[in-house]
Enzyme design. Structure first.
Site, short mmCIF file in Angstrom:
data_model
loop_
_atom_site.label_atom_id
_atom_site.label_comp_id
_atom_site.label_asym_id
_atom_site.label_seq_id
_atom_site.Cartn_x
_atom_site.Cartn_y
_atom_site.Cartn_z
N GLY A 7 -71.88 -32.12 -27.30
CA GLY A 7 -71.89 -31.70 -25.83
C GLY A 7 -71.43 -32.56 -24.89
O GLY A 7 -71.44 -32.29 -23.48
N THR A 8 -71.13 -33.88 -25.29
CA THR A 8 -70.28 -34.73 -24.23
C THR A 8 -69.00 -34.51 -24.50
O THR A 8 -68.04 -35.64 -24.09
CB THR A 8 -70.78 -36.25 -24.32
OG1 THR A 8 -70.60 -36.57 -25.88
CG2 THR A 8 -72.38 -36.33 -24.13
N ALA A 20 -66.44 -29.50 -24.43
CA ALA A 20 -67.60 -28.91 -23.81
C ALA A 20 -67.15 -29.35 -22.16
O ALA A 20 -67.66 -28.19 -21.50
CB ALA A 20 -68.56 -29.74 -24.40
N LYS A 74 -61.60 -23.73 -34.31
CA LYS A 74 -60.41 -23.76 -35.33
C LYS A 74 -60.39 -25.41 -35.24
O LYS A 74 -60.70 -26.16 -34.14
CB LYS A 74 -59.02 -23.20 -35.10
CG LYS A 74 -58.61 -23.81 -33.48
CD LYS A 74 -57.23 -23.08 -33.51
CE LYS A 74 -56.23 -23.53 -32.64
NZ LYS A 74 -55.42 -24.60 -32.93
N HIS A 94 -53.54 -18.25 -33.55
CA HIS A 94 -53.29 -17.58 -32.18
C HIS A 94 -52.53 -16.55 -32.39
O HIS A 94 -52.61 -15.17 -31.97
CB HIS A 94 -52.96 -18.58 -31.25
CG HIS A 94 -53.65 -19.58 -30.75
ND1 HIS A 94 -55.11 -19.27 -30.82
CD2 HIS A 94 -53.33 -20.87 -30.36
CE1 HIS A 94 -55.74 -20.47 -30.68
NE2 HIS A 94 -54.82 -21.54 -30.32
#
Length: 483
Positions: A18-19, A23, A148, A240
């Site tokens: 999350g840091t 994110a 990925k 992709h």
């Protein structure tokens, strides 16, 4: 036109990593946009989880700074950012140990959607999945999102799938590919299957060839060490471009439902023919006054890894037999551009003369930078002087067609994260898709490694190596210009 924003169910979204950069750049700013759009229910919560020892207040400050840094000026305001950050919490966690897991288990709630976004290295997926269950953080209804790379070959992809399957059912696993969240990619399905105009012509009888281009102006830069173990084939084509190929070529699914769509995509991958060496061009960018060469970026003077690849691909089925699909992608090219061009055949007979009548229609689906579509058609050139023909586009950009408010469509990450909360897997890759893609990709990579092929050098700011142009010229065709 009034945009319809449908709120999702209450949720707890835990972002592992999350840091981290992803994110900060994409996930959290995207969630802020969904909050501002009114799509996030009042009881929704976002929990950052990372190694850093800090409290929730410090994390909220970091997220506010990330929103200000990575969103355009004028697209955010301090009051709404503060309201969004009130929904944030944080736990310092040891992905391979026991630290923080008890605290996380105490934060997630019963009776809401539990989703876990693994924005971490794939080597941590198994450790996190195991601890989510061991500590009662996840249950049989929870959803797990993984980024990925989904392995680097078939063997590692199978191992990764097995690790996830040991703790989560396939219906709970969301393998995210942000290309599939782009508005134009989804519009491709609407254009194909929602209009009788196109579907009868969508086959080898009427389509001469298809070009899929993803060009980038940036170098590999600080990712050089990672990229040198990956290359354009693993980094872009296997995921992709493969997904774009599947959407452009698949048969109509019976319903617009996750497994029905993914079943048809899987059939395309399994129908791909082996690609001979003569149908592959690999390249590396040179250095110039604006930057170092690929080998300098990779810090590997003997590198044979490609920063560019172009390929001619064939699909062995009734719809596409004889119609080639050309793929190309690369770094340090002329422009940042992603598009799919469907090139239709010329009329079988021209009443206007051989030259005037040879102006095939082209449907162009632009993915970036300006999402939209245009269809190139032939008309009479205005004015006297006989029947002179010219080409004009029937153009549909989101900004022009829908107006400025409607054109501000959600970012791919925004859309896909909301689909996770809804439990909609349509735009996410299934495990057997990933394995089938690697099963096709591995022999191609093994072939050039065994031959010890050396990539062709190309100038930065160009459209790629000369060999890529020759690949098309040998077939009597030309690439669309990278602008």
């Amino acid at each position: 036109m009034v945009s319809r924003v449908i709120p999702v169910d209450p949720f707890d979204l835990v972002i592992f990593g999350g840091t981290g950069d992803l994110a900060r750049r994409k996930i959290l700013p995207g969630l802020y946009h969904r909050f501002c759009a009114g799509q996030m229910p009042a009881t929704a919560r976002i929990i950052g989880a990372a190694r850093t020892e800090q409290d929730a207040a410090a994390y909220r400050g970091q997220v506010a700074e990330a929103i200000a840094e990575f969103l355009p000026e004028g697209s955010w305001d301090a009051e709404s950012v503060a309201q969004f950050c009130e929904r944030l919490d944080y736990v310092a966690i040891d992905a391979r140990g026991e630290g923080g897991w008890k605290e996380l288990a105490g934060l997630v709630r019963e009776g809401v959607v539990r989703a876990f976004y693994l924005s971490v290295a794939p080597s941590l997926f198994g450790d996190i999945a195991e601890r989510l269950h061991a500590h009662g953080v996840a249950d049989g209804e929870s959803r797990i999102v993984v980024e990925k790379p989904f392995g680097r070959d078939l063997a590692s992809a199978r191992a990764l799938n097995a690790v996830l399957a040991a703790h989560f059912d396939e219906s709970q696993i969301y393998r995210i590919d942000h290309y599939l969240g782009k508005e134009t990619v989804q519009n491709l399905m609407a254009v194909r299957f929602g209009n009788i105009l196109f579907e009868p012509l969508w086959n080898a009888q009427y389509i001469d060839h298809i070009q899929i281009t993803v060009s980038e102006t940036v170098a590999v830069g600080g990712r050089g060490a990672y990229y040198d173990k990956s290359g354009a084939m693993r980094d872009m084509v296997q995921n992709h471009l493969m997904q774009l190929l599947c959407l452009i070529a698949m048969e109509p699914p019976s319903k617009f439902e996750p497994d029905a769509v993914r079943d048809e995509k899987l059939k395309v991958i399994r129908a791909l023919e082996p690609v001979p060496p003569s149908a592959i061009v690999r390249g590396q960018y040179r250095g110039d006054a604006n930057g170092p060469s690929y080998r300098e970026d990779a810090e590997n003077p003997e590198s044979r890894t490609e920063s560019f690849i172009a390929m001619r691909v064939q699909i062995a089925n009734w719809r596409w037999s004889g119609t080639p699909i050309y793929l190309r992608t690369g770094k340090r090219l002329r422009a940042r551009e992603s598009e799919i061009a469907v090139v239709f055949k010329d009329p079988p007979h021209s009443i206007f003369g051989e030259q005037e009548g040879r102006r095939g229609n082209v449907l162009v689906i632009r993915l970036q930078p300006d999402e939209g579509m245009h269809l190139r058609v032939t008309i009479k050139e205005p004015g006297p002087g006989g029947m002179r023909l010219m080409e004009v586009p029937l153009d549909m950009s989101f900004a022009d067609a829908l107006g400025p408010d409607e054109a501000d469509v959600p970012d791919a990450y925004e859309r896909l994260i909301m689909d996770v909360i809804r439990g909609n897997q349509t735009l996410f890759m299934r495990g057997d898709e990933v394995e089938a893609a690697w099963a096709w990709t591995d022999p191609i990579i093994e072939g050039w490694e065994e031959r010890r092929d050396v990539p062709e050098l190309y100038d930065p700011g160009s459209s790629g190596p000369e060999g890529a142009l020759a690949l098309m010229h040998r077939d009597g065709r030309r690439w669309r210009e990278i602008k």
